[in-house]
Scaffold this active site. Structure first.
Site, PDB file in Angstrom:
ATOM      1  N   CYS A 194       0.855  -1.186   0.000  1.00 45.16           N
ATOM      2  CA  CYS A 194       0.000   0.000   0.000  1.00 45.16           C
ATOM      3  C   CYS A 194       0.894   1.240   0.000  1.00 45.16           C
ATOM      4  O   CYS A 194       1.956   1.255   0.591  1.00 45.16           O
ATOM      5  CB  CYS A 194      -0.944   0.106   1.183  1.00 45.16           C
ATOM      6  SG  CYS A 194      -2.070  -1.264   1.331  1.00 45.16           S
ATOM      7  N   ARG A 250       3.751  -0.427  -4.938  1.00 47.03           N
ATOM      8  CA  ARG A 250       3.517  -0.923  -3.580  1.00 47.03           C
ATOM      9  C   ARG A 250       2.177  -1.639  -3.442  1.00 47.03           C
ATOM     10  O   ARG A 250       1.860  -2.202  -2.392  1.00 47.03           O
ATOM     11  CB  ARG A 250       3.557   0.241  -2.587  1.00 47.03           C
ATOM     12  CG  ARG A 250       4.894   0.939  -2.508  1.00 47.03           C
ATOM     13  CD  ARG A 250       4.819   2.074  -1.529  1.00 47.03           C
ATOM     14  NE  ARG A 250       4.689   1.608  -0.174  1.00 47.03           N
ATOM     15  CZ  ARG A 250       5.700   1.386   0.654  1.00 47.03           C
ATOM     16  NH1 ARG A 250       6.927   1.606   0.254  1.00 47.03           N
ATOM     17  NH2 ARG A 250       5.490   0.963   1.866  1.00 47.03           N
ATOM     18  N   TRP A 279      -2.996  -2.600  -1.568  1.00 44.03           N
ATOM     19  CA  TRP A 279      -2.791  -4.039  -1.760  1.00 44.03           C
ATOM     20  C   TRP A 279      -3.654  -4.690  -0.689  1.00 44.03           C
ATOM     21  O   TRP A 279      -3.396  -4.557   0.499  1.00 44.03           O
ATOM     22  CB  TRP A 279      -1.323  -4.411  -1.573  1.00 44.03           C
ATOM     23  CG  TRP A 279      -1.046  -5.856  -1.850  1.00 44.03           C
ATOM     24  CD1 TRP A 279      -0.799  -6.417  -3.069  1.00 44.03           C
ATOM     25  CD2 TRP A 279      -0.995  -6.922  -0.894  1.00 44.03           C
ATOM     26  NE1 TRP A 279      -0.607  -7.774  -2.931  1.00 44.03           N
ATOM     27  CE2 TRP A 279      -0.718  -8.114  -1.607  1.00 44.03           C
ATOM     28  CE3 TRP A 279      -1.157  -6.999   0.472  1.00 44.03           C
ATOM     29  CZ2 TRP A 279      -0.601  -9.346  -0.989  1.00 44.03           C
ATOM     30  CZ3 TRP A 279      -1.047  -8.243   1.099  1.00 44.03           C
ATOM     31  CH2 TRP A 279      -0.765  -9.394   0.360  1.00 44.03           C
ATOM     32  N   ASN A 316      -1.640   2.099   5.844  1.00 43.76           N
ATOM     33  CA  ASN A 316      -0.792   1.043   5.314  1.00 43.76           C
ATOM     34  C   ASN A 316      -0.456   0.134   6.488  1.00 43.76           C
ATOM     35  O   ASN A 316       0.047   0.612   7.496  1.00 43.76           O
ATOM     36  CB  ASN A 316       0.484   1.710   4.743  1.00 43.76           C
ATOM     37  CG  ASN A 316       1.531   0.705   4.321  1.00 43.76           C
ATOM     38  OD1 ASN A 316       1.250  -0.476   4.184  1.00 43.76           O
ATOM     39  ND2 ASN A 316       2.744   1.179   4.113  1.00 43.76           N
ATOM     40  N   GLY A 317      -0.784  -1.147   6.392  1.00 49.37           N
ATOM     41  CA  GLY A 317      -0.492  -2.058   7.496  1.00 49.37           C
ATOM     42  C   GLY A 317      -1.694  -2.930   7.816  1.00 49.37           C
ATOM     43  O   GLY A 317      -2.629  -3.023   7.013  1.00 49.37           O
ATOM     44  N   GLU A 367      14.941 -19.363  -8.369  1.00 49.82           N
ATOM     45  CA  GLU A 367      14.693 -17.981  -8.805  1.00 49.82           C
ATOM     46  C   GLU A 367      14.025 -17.960 -10.188  1.00 49.82           C
ATOM     47  O   GLU A 367      13.102 -17.193 -10.434  1.00 49.82           O
ATOM     48  CB  GLU A 367      16.029 -17.209  -8.809  1.00 49.82           C
ATOM     49  CG  GLU A 367      15.959 -15.766  -9.261  1.00 49.82           C
ATOM     50  CD  GLU A 367      15.011 -14.886  -8.461  1.00 49.82           C
ATOM     51  OE1 GLU A 367      14.507 -15.310  -7.422  1.00 49.82           O
ATOM     52  OE2 GLU A 367      14.731 -13.765  -8.937  1.00 49.82           O
ATOM     53  N   LYS A 400      10.356 -16.324 -10.893  1.00 52.72           N
ATOM     54  CA  LYS A 400      10.097 -15.307 -11.922  1.00 52.72           C
ATOM     55  C   LYS A 400       8.978 -15.781 -12.838  1.00 52.72           C
ATOM     56  O   LYS A 400       8.073 -15.020 -13.185  1.00 52.72           O
ATOM     57  CB  LYS A 400      11.354 -15.038 -12.774  1.00 52.72           C
ATOM     58  CG  LYS A 400      12.501 -14.321 -12.149  1.00 52.72           C
ATOM     59  CD  LYS A 400      12.264 -12.865 -11.843  1.00 52.72           C
ATOM     60  CE  LYS A 400      11.699 -12.693 -10.481  1.00 52.72           C
ATOM     61  NZ  LYS A 400      12.604 -12.507  -9.363  1.00 52.72           N
ATOM     62  N   GLU A 428       5.521 -15.600 -10.992  1.00 58.58           N
ATOM     63  CA  GLU A 428       4.929 -14.312 -10.626  1.00 58.58           C
ATOM     64  C   GLU A 428       4.511 -13.469 -11.814  1.00 58.58           C
ATOM     65  O   GLU A 428       3.546 -12.719 -11.700  1.00 58.58           O
ATOM     66  CB  GLU A 428       5.793 -13.533  -9.625  1.00 58.58           C
ATOM     67  CG  GLU A 428       7.124 -13.070 -10.102  1.00 58.58           C
ATOM     68  CD  GLU A 428       7.912 -12.339  -9.006  1.00 58.58           C
ATOM     69  OE1 GLU A 428       7.336 -11.823  -8.044  1.00 58.58           O
ATOM     70  OE2 GLU A 428       9.141 -12.287  -9.149  1.00 58.58           O
ATOM     71  N   HIS A 447      13.195 -38.523  -7.100  1.00 58.21           N
ATOM     72  CA  HIS A 447      12.540 -38.783  -5.812  1.00 58.21           C
ATOM     73  C   HIS A 447      11.089 -38.328  -5.799  1.00 58.21           C
ATOM     74  O   HIS A 447      10.577 -37.938  -4.758  1.00 58.21           O
ATOM     75  CB  HIS A 447      13.346 -38.138  -4.681  1.00 58.21           C
ATOM     76  CG  HIS A 447      14.737 -38.662  -4.613  1.00 58.21           C
ATOM     77  ND1 HIS A 447      15.049 -39.907  -4.112  1.00 58.21           N
ATOM     78  CD2 HIS A 447      15.911 -38.132  -5.059  1.00 58.21           C
ATOM     79  CE1 HIS A 447      16.356 -40.116  -4.215  1.00 58.21           C
ATOM     80  NE2 HIS A 447      16.899 -39.047  -4.799  1.00 58.21           N
ATOM     81  N   LYS A 481       5.313  -4.723  -4.873  1.00 57.26           N
ATOM     82  CA  LYS A 481       6.777  -4.746  -4.853  1.00 57.26           C
ATOM     83  C   LYS A 481       7.333  -4.886  -3.429  1.00 57.26           C
ATOM     84  O   LYS A 481       8.251  -5.654  -3.194  1.00 57.26           O
ATOM     85  CB  LYS A 481       7.289  -3.448  -5.497  1.00 57.26           C
ATOM     86  CG  LYS A 481       8.795  -3.321  -5.565  1.00 57.26           C
ATOM     87  CD  LYS A 481       9.370  -4.223  -6.617  1.00 57.26           C
ATOM     88  CE  LYS A 481      10.875  -4.070  -6.744  1.00 57.26           C
ATOM     89  NZ  LYS A 481      11.447  -5.261  -7.414  1.00 57.26           N
TER      90      LYS A 481
HETATM   91  C1  AGP Z   1      10.739 -11.139  -6.358  1.00 57.13           C
HETATM   92  O1  AGP Z   1      10.558 -11.061  -7.715  1.00 57.13           O
HETATM   93  C2  AGP Z   1       9.569 -10.850  -5.558  1.00 57.13           C
HETATM   94  N1  AGP Z   1       8.907  -9.691  -5.980  1.00 57.13           N
HETATM   95  C3  AGP Z   1       9.702 -11.033  -4.056  1.00 57.13           C
HETATM   96  O2  AGP Z   1       9.981 -12.380  -3.847  1.00 57.13           O
HETATM   97  C4  AGP Z   1      10.744 -10.192  -3.295  1.00 57.13           C
HETATM   98  O3  AGP Z   1      12.033 -10.568  -3.641  1.00 57.13           O
HETATM   99  C5  AGP Z   1      10.517 -10.353  -1.793  1.00 57.13           C
HETATM  100  O4  AGP Z   1       9.241  -9.881  -1.472  1.00 57.13           O
HETATM  101  C6  AGP Z   1      11.557  -9.669  -0.943  1.00 57.13           C
HETATM  102  O5  AGP Z   1      11.579  -8.298  -1.185  1.00 57.13           O
HETATM  103  P1  AGP Z   1      12.754  -7.411  -0.627  1.00 57.13           P
HETATM  104  O6  AGP Z   1      14.006  -7.812  -1.330  1.00 57.13           O
HETATM  105  O7  AGP Z   1      12.359  -6.009  -0.926  1.00 57.13           O
HETATM  106  O8  AGP Z   1      12.858  -7.688   0.844  1.00 57.13           O
END
Ligand code: AGP
Length: 615
Positions: free
Chosen positions: A2, A27, A74, A100-101, A488, A492, A495, A511, A610
Site C-alpha cells: 500500500c 507498492r 494491496w 498502510n499495514g 529464482e 520469476k 509471478e 525422488h 513490490k
Molecule cells: C521477487 O521477484 C519478488 N517480488 C519477491 O519475492 C521479493 O524478492 C521479496 O518480497 C523480498 O523483497 P525485498 O528484497 O524487498 O525484501
C-alpha cells in the site's frame, strides 16, 4: 505494501496526489482513492482497480481543495472493490483516513463499535480504525490540532498491529496528521508546502528534502511547518536529509517494461555493486559500512542469512559463495520462519538481512528478533533510507538504483555480487590464497562485459519463450549454487506469467518430481560446464526418456548440450563461482518473454506488490 501520499500547500491537491500516487503503484495496485478538504467538508473519490480508474473519476468530477490524502492499496482485509478502497471515513463523515499495514485486533474493536451503533461500509480493518479515531476525537477535551493529535495518540494505544496512517478532519483545514508504527512514512519538505508519503519515490517531482519519520513518531503537517512528536507527545529532533531521486514513468527508455529495462541495466548495476570495493593489492574486497573490525570478522563462526523471495534466493547462492571462499558455515532461513521459531543459534553467529526494499515486514521483524537475542546483524539493502538499513548494525548497499518492476531482477544479481565480495573479504581474513582471491577479483571485473554478452541472446530466448508459452507447468532444475538459480527462475516464471513452476535440485528429480514430466511440462535445466555437468546430462537423459522437453541453460557453443536439449539458452563462461550470476539472466529473459507472449501485465502482475510491508 500500500502507498500513502498526502499534500498540504497552496496548490490544488488533486493532480499532485494523483501524480505522486502513481509513483507508488508498485507498492500495491488493486484499488486507489483520495480525500480532499473542499471548503465544505471531506470529499472522497475511490475506485477498484488501477490508479488510472481513480484518475478518470477525478477528471470527470474534480475535487477542489489544497490539502488531502490518498492511497493505493494491496488488499489485506476485503476484496479490491470501490467500497474497500481507502480513504475511509469515521461515523461523522468529517474524518478521513488512509492506512498502510494491518490492524490485528480489528474484529474485537469492530464488535464493540457495532454494539455502540456504528455502521460500516466496507470489510476493511482501516474503516474500524477510522471509526475509533472519530470516537476519540468526538470525546476529546483539547481544542483544534491538539484534539486530533490526542485522538490519534490514544487510539493507537488500543491498536495492535502495524501501521502508517494519514488523517484529515474537516474541522481542521490545512492540517494532516501522520503516524507510523512499523510501516514507513517520509515527510517531503517543500517551499510553502509539505508532503507525506510511504517512501521517497513518490516525492521525486516535488522535493529532494525529506525527514524520515522514526518508528512510533507522529507528525502534524501544515503548509509552512511540521511538528514531529513521540508517542508520549514530546517534540522530537528532526533531521532534514537530501536524497537522490529521479525515476519517472518515462524512464523506461526504449523498453516496453521496467522489468526489461532493469534486466538490461545489469551490466551497470553489477558494476555499481563492486565499484570502489575491489582491493587488488590485498586480493580482497573493501566493504566500508560493515562497522566490524577485521578481528571481529575473524571471530565469526557461523552466518545466518534471512530474507524473503528473491532476496532469500540470493542468500542461498551467498551460502555457496561464503562457504567456498571463507569456509564459514552459512544457513539460510525464510525471515518469516526465523522470527517465530525457536531453533537454537550458535554463539558467534553473524546475521545478514537481505532485502532490496529494506522494508519487507518479515525480514525487518526477523532482524529485530536476531538483535533482541543479542546477535550482530548486517543489512544488504538497495534502498538507502530503508528501515532495515537503519536498524542494522552495519551493512552493504547494493547500489542497483531504483527497481520498479515487481519481479526483482537487477537487485538479485547485485545481492549475489555483494555476497561474492563478502565471501572474498572473509576468505582473505582466513585461509584464501592471494592467487585465488585475485582470480575471483579478475572475474568480477570482467563480469559487466559478460552480462552484456548474455543479454545479446534476448531475441533468441524470446523465440523459445513463444514456443513454450502454452505449457501447463514448468520445472526448473539446477545443482549446488545453481539450485537457488533454478528456484529464482521458477519464481520469476510464476509471478509474471501465472504458469505453475517449481524449482528443485536436479537430483531430486528421481525422488518424486519425475512423475510430473509429460509433453505439457518442459524442464529448464541449468547445465553450464562445471563439476556436476555430467550429472546434469544424466538428468537430461532421464527427462527425455520419459517424453519431456528440456530447455537447457548452457555455455555458448556447447554443441553436446545443444544436440541433446530441445532448446539451448546460451550464456558466456566465467569463473565457476560467478557463473550463477550469468545463469540467472536467460531465466529472467525467458520468464519476461513468456509473460509478453501470454499478454500479461509484466510490471504489475496480479495479486502482488513490490514491497511486502505486512506480515
Ligand atoms: C521477487 O521477484 C519478488 N517480488 C519477491 O519475492 C521479493 O524478492 C521479496 O518480497 C523480498 O523483497 P525485498 O528484497 O524487498 O525484501
Amino acid at each position: 505494501m500500500c502507498g500513502i501520499v498526502a499534500y498540504v500547500g497552496p496548490r490544488k491537491a488533486q493532480p499532485i496526489l494523483l501524480e505522486a500516487l502513481s509513483r507508488l503503484e508498485y507498492r500495491g495496485y488493486d484499488s486507489a482513492g483520495l480525500a480532499i478538504l473542499n471548503g465544505q467538508g471531506v470529499e472522497v473519490r475511490k475506485k477498484g482497480g488501477r490508479i488510472e480508474n481513480l484518475a478518470k473519476a477525478c477528471l470527470a468530477k474534480p475535487i477542489l481543495g489544497e490539502s488531502g490524502i490518498s492511497h493505493t492499496r494491496w488488499a489485506t482485509h476485503g476484496a479490491p472493490t470501490d467500497a474497500n478502497a481507502h480513504p475511509h471515513l469515521d461515523a461523522s463523515g468529517k474524518l478521513a483516513l488512509v492506512h498502510n499495514g494491518v490492524i490485528e485486533n480489528f474484529l474485537e474493536l469492530k464488535q464493540k463499535l457495532t454494539q455502540a451503533g456504528h455502521k460500516f461500509q466496507s470489510e476493511t480493518d482501516t474503516e474500524v480504525l477510522a471509526h475509533c479515531l472519530g470516537e476519540a476525537y468526538a470525546k476529546g477535551k483539547a481544542k483544534g490540532e491538539a484534539r486530533l493529535l490526542e485522538a490519534v495518540r490514544s487510539t493507537l494505544a488500543q491498536i495492535q498491529g502495524t501501521l502508517g496512517i494519514a488523517v484529515i478532519h474537516s474541522d481542521l483545514p490545512g492540517l494532516i496528521v501522520g503516524a507510523r508504527r512499523g510501516s514507513p512514512l517520509v515527510i517531503g519538505v517543500g517551499q510553502g508546502e509539505n508532503f507525506l508519503a510511504s517512501d521517497t519515490q513518490a516525492l521525486a517531482p516535488y522535493t529532494n528534502r525529506v525527514v524520515i519519520l522514526q518508528d512510533q513518531e507522529m507528525v502534524a503537517l501544515h503548509a509552512d511547518r511540521f511538528d514531529v512528536s513521540s508517542p508520549l507527545g514530546a517534540q522530537t529532533q528532526i533531521k532534514v536529509e537530501q536524497i537522490e531521486n529521479g525515476v519517472t514513468h518515462s524512464d523506461k527508455g526504449p523498453h516496453a517494461h521496467f522489468m526489461l529495462k532493469e534486466i538490461m541495466e545489469q551490466p551497470r548495476s553489477i558494476e555499481n555493486a563492486f565499484r570502489g570495493r575491489l582491493d587488488r593489492d590485498g586480493a580482497t574486497a573493501k566493504l566500508g559500512g560493515l562497522n566490524m573490525s577485521s578481528d571481529q570478522l575473524r571471530q565469526v563462526e557461523r552466518i545466518s542469512v534471512i530474507g524473503c523471495g528473491t532476496a532469500l534466493h540470493s542468500g542461498m547462492v551467498g551460502k555457496y559463495l561464503i562457504e567456498s571462499l571463507a569456509k564459514i558455515p552459512v544457513e539460510t532461513q525464510h525471515a518469516s520462519e526465523f522470527r517465530y521459531g525457536d531453533s537454537p543459534i550458535s554463539p558467534k553467529t553473524l546475521f545478514l538481512a537481505v532485502s532490496q526494499s529494506g522494508e519487507t515486514a518479515d525480514t525487518l521483524g526477523a532482524l529485530r528478533e536476531a538483535k533482541r537475542r543479542g546477535y550482530p546483524c548486517l543489512g544488504i539493502c538497495n534502498n538507502v533510507a530503508s528501515s532495515i538499513a537503519r536498524d542494522s548494525d552495519g551493512g552493504v548497499y547494493m547500489h542497483a538504483g531504483p527497481e520498479i518492476g515487481v519481479a526483482a531482477t537487477k537487485s538479485f544479481t547485485s545481492q549475489v555480487m555483494v555476497f561474492t565480495l563478502l565471501g572474498l573479504l572473509l576468505g582473505r581474513l582466513h585461509q584464501l590464497s592471494a592467487a585465488h582471491g585475485t582470480e575471483v577479483l579478475e572475474a568480477i571485473a570482467q563480469l559487466p562485459g559478460k552480462i552484456e554478452q548474455a543479454l545479446r541472446h534476448s531475441e533468441s530466448i524470446a523465440k523459445v519463450a513463444q514456443k513454450f508459452s502454452q505449457s501447463r507447468s514448468m520445472l526448473f532444475l539446477g545443482r549446488l549454487a545453481n539450485f537457488p538459480i533454478a528456484l529464482e527462475g521458477a519464481l520469476k516464471m510464476k509471478e509474471i506469467t501465472y504458469l505453475h513452476a517449481e524449482g528443485y535440485p536436479s537430483a531430486e528429480l528421481k525422488h518424486g518430481v519425475i512423475a510430473l514430466i509429460d509433453k505439457g511440462t518442459p524442464t529448464v535445466l541449468i547445465a553450464t560446464a562445471d563439476g556436476v555437468y555430467d550429472k546434469n546430462l544424466g538428468s537430461l537423459q532421464e527427462i527425455k526418456a520419459r517424453g519431456g522437453s528440456v530447455i537447457a541453460v548452457g555455455h555458448e557453443g556447447d554443441m553436446k548440450l545443444k544436440g541433446l536439449a530441445d532448446a539451448l539458452l546460451e550464456v558466456p563462461k566465467t569463473h565457476e563461482l560467478l557463473q550463477p550470476i550469468l545463469n540467472v539472466i536467460p531465466l529472467q529473459l525467458f520468464s519476461y518473454h513468456t509473460a509478453v507472449a501470454l499478454g500479461r501485465d509484466v510490471d504489475k502482475p496480479r495479486n502482488l506488490a513490490k514491497s511486502v510491508t505486512v506480515e
